[in-house]
Design a protein around this motif. Structure first.
Motif, mmCIF file in Angstrom:
data_model
loop_
_atom_site.group_PDB
_atom_site.id
_atom_site.type_symbol
_atom_site.label_atom_id
_atom_site.label_comp_id
_atom_site.label_asym_id
_atom_site.label_seq_id
_atom_site.Cartn_x
_atom_site.Cartn_y
_atom_site.Cartn_z
ATOM 1 N N GLY A 134 0.826 -1.199 0.000
ATOM 2 C CA GLY A 134 0.000 0.000 0.000
ATOM 3 C C GLY A 134 0.859 1.247 0.000
ATOM 4 O O GLY A 134 2.083 1.183 -0.178
ATOM 5 N N PRO A 135 0.261 2.415 0.202
ATOM 6 C CA PRO A 135 1.017 3.664 0.276
ATOM 7 C C PRO A 135 2.136 3.604 1.320
ATOM 8 O O PRO A 135 1.999 2.952 2.354
ATOM 9 N N VAL A 136 3.229 4.279 1.014
ATOM 10 C CA VAL A 136 4.390 4.339 1.898
ATOM 11 C C VAL A 136 4.297 5.608 2.750
ATOM 12 O O VAL A 136 3.783 6.632 2.295
ATOM 13 N N LEU A 155 -0.778 3.351 7.897
ATOM 14 C CA LEU A 155 -0.718 1.971 8.385
ATOM 15 C C LEU A 155 -2.121 1.427 8.629
ATOM 16 O O LEU A 155 -2.444 0.300 8.221
ATOM 17 N N SER A 156 -2.964 2.207 9.274
ATOM 18 C CA SER A 156 -4.331 1.771 9.574
ATOM 19 C C SER A 156 -5.114 1.481 8.304
ATOM 20 O O SER A 156 -5.796 0.454 8.183
ATOM 21 N N SER A 157 -5.008 2.390 7.341
ATOM 22 C CA SER A 157 -5.732 2.221 6.089
ATOM 23 C C SER A 157 -5.232 0.999 5.322
ATOM 24 O O SER A 157 -6.026 0.217 4.785
ATOM 25 N N ASN A 158 -3.913 0.834 5.262
ATOM 26 C CA ASN A 158 -3.349 -0.319 4.550
ATOM 27 C C ASN A 158 -3.797 -1.630 5.187
ATOM 28 O O ASN A 158 -4.204 -2.569 4.497
ATOM 29 N N HIS A 164 0.354 -4.509 2.714
ATOM 30 C CA HIS A 164 1.621 -4.319 3.423
ATOM 31 C C HIS A 164 1.932 -2.824 3.515
ATOM 32 O O HIS A 164 1.527 -2.031 2.656
ATOM 33 N N THR A 165 2.690 -2.445 4.549
ATOM 34 C CA THR A 165 3.059 -1.043 4.757
ATOM 35 C C THR A 165 4.554 -0.907 4.965
ATOM 36 O O THR A 165 5.141 -1.606 5.799
ATOM 37 N N LEU A 166 5.173 -0.010 4.219
ATOM 38 C CA LEU A 166 6.576 0.334 4.432
ATOM 39 C C LEU A 166 6.624 1.661 5.175
ATOM 40 O O LEU A 166 6.101 2.671 4.694
ATOM 41 N N LEU A 167 7.250 1.630 6.351
ATOM 42 C CA LEU A 167 7.429 2.837 7.147
ATOM 43 C C LEU A 167 8.892 3.267 7.079
ATOM 44 O O LEU A 167 9.783 2.570 7.578
ATOM 45 N N VAL A 236 8.745 -2.743 7.959
ATOM 46 C CA VAL A 236 7.714 -3.229 7.052
ATOM 47 C C VAL A 236 6.675 -3.972 7.885
ATOM 48 O O VAL A 236 7.012 -4.917 8.602
ATOM 49 N N VAL A 237 5.430 -3.531 7.807
ATOM 50 C CA VAL A 237 4.348 -4.187 8.526
ATOM 51 C C VAL A 237 3.510 -4.965 7.514
ATOM 52 O O VAL A 237 2.871 -4.354 6.652
ATOM 53 N N PRO A 238 3.522 -6.293 7.576
ATOM 54 C CA PRO A 238 2.750 -7.074 6.608
ATOM 55 C C PRO A 238 1.254 -6.900 6.812
ATOM 56 O O PRO A 238 0.780 -6.615 7.916
#
Length: 281
Positions: A134-136, A155-158, A164-167, A236-238
């Motif tokens: 998803g969006p970074v 993160l919540s939206s993804n 997945h979320t890349l922070l 990275v949050v899967p």
């Protein structure tokens, strides 16, 4: 106006500079570099000077954004070509997109020399599908008394869409990178204020330290319990895991079966949460 402006990415570490980048830099009329969108642990200007055998001028954020890259435009006028070097892949920063658009409007030819990107590298190292990214977002420090909640919202939206979320982690005002522990504490602070139940002990993360360097370290574990890793780092949050992603995290990084189950069940619970914008169809 004629001439060429090159925007060159040199990857995440000195070992990732491509031969194409070196050739262009050696032949460019003037070479510039910036370190405000990302940083090497060594001096980028000195490294480039030793690599190509010619002086490199470092530009500040003010010179590139507030002044519209006037130094680059002047160099193209005087020497026929100029190159701006950035770390990673140059087009990940909107600053650079605006810079090239401005140059093109003046009749200057623009060319992008791509470098290894942290976005592609982080997802690849985690063994996760890029099609489900998803969006970074960047976890940022509080500034002028305001703490941005953007990273938490992304993160919540993804997760609400199973993605997945890349922070990415902020760069300090006085130099240096935000640590993983600082990033997690900021995210937990927002979680405690919103009480949406997004970040719990069941949510796992892939903590990645010094991607692209010889001492790269990757650890999988609960987001709320970050390991002590060197900077620069990313998280990275899967989202939902397919069988291949599940097995990769389990076999390659030793993620426990029970931990993975709890993570997937938690993400599934967020898919049904009306507080999030949408769901996977």
């Amino acid at each position: 106006m004629s001439g060429v402006l090159y925007l060159i990415g040199v990857g995440l570490s000195p070992s990732q500079v491509t031969q194409e980048a070196i050739n262009v830099l050696k032949n460019a009329g003037s070479v510039f570099a910036e370190e405000y969108t990302s940083m090497f642990e060594l001096n980028l200007g000195q490294f480039l000077t030793s690599l190509i055998g010619k002086p490199v001028v470092m530009l500040s954020r003010r010179e590139l954004e507030d002044e519209g890259g006037e130094a680059l435009i002047r160099a193209v006028k005087e020497h026929g070509s100029a190159a701006l070097v950035t770390i990673g892949d140059p087009m990940l920063a909107t600053t650079h997109s605006a810079l090239l658009a401005n140059a093109a409007q003046m009749g200057i030819k623009v060319r992008v020399i791509n470098g290894v990107s942290i976005v592609c590298s982080a997802i690849s190292q985690a063994g996760l599908s890029p099609y489900k990214l998803g969006p970074v977002a960047t976890v940022t420090y509080e500034r002028m008394g305001v703490l941005s909640t953007r990273a938490y919202e992304v993160l919540s939206s993804n997760l609400g869409n199973g993605l997945h979320t890349l922070l990415l982690l902020d760069i300090k005002d006085d130099g240096g990178f935000m640590g993983i522990d600082d990033a997690v504490n900021i995210m937990l602070r927002i979680e405690n204020e919103t009480k949406l139940g997004v970040i719990t002990g069941d949510l796992i993360a892939v903590f990645e330290s010094r991607v692209g360097w010889g001492d790269q370290v990757i650890v999988v574990g609960p987001l709320i319990n970050p390991p002590n890793l060197k900077a620069p780092s990313v998280i990275v949050v899967p989202g939902l895991l397919n069988p291949v992603e599940w097995e990769f995290l389990k076999i390659v990084y030793g993620a426990g079966e029970e931990l993975l189950k709890r993570h997937v069940n938690h993400v599934k619970s967020l898919l049904n949460n009306p507080q999030f914008s949408s769901r996977l169809q």
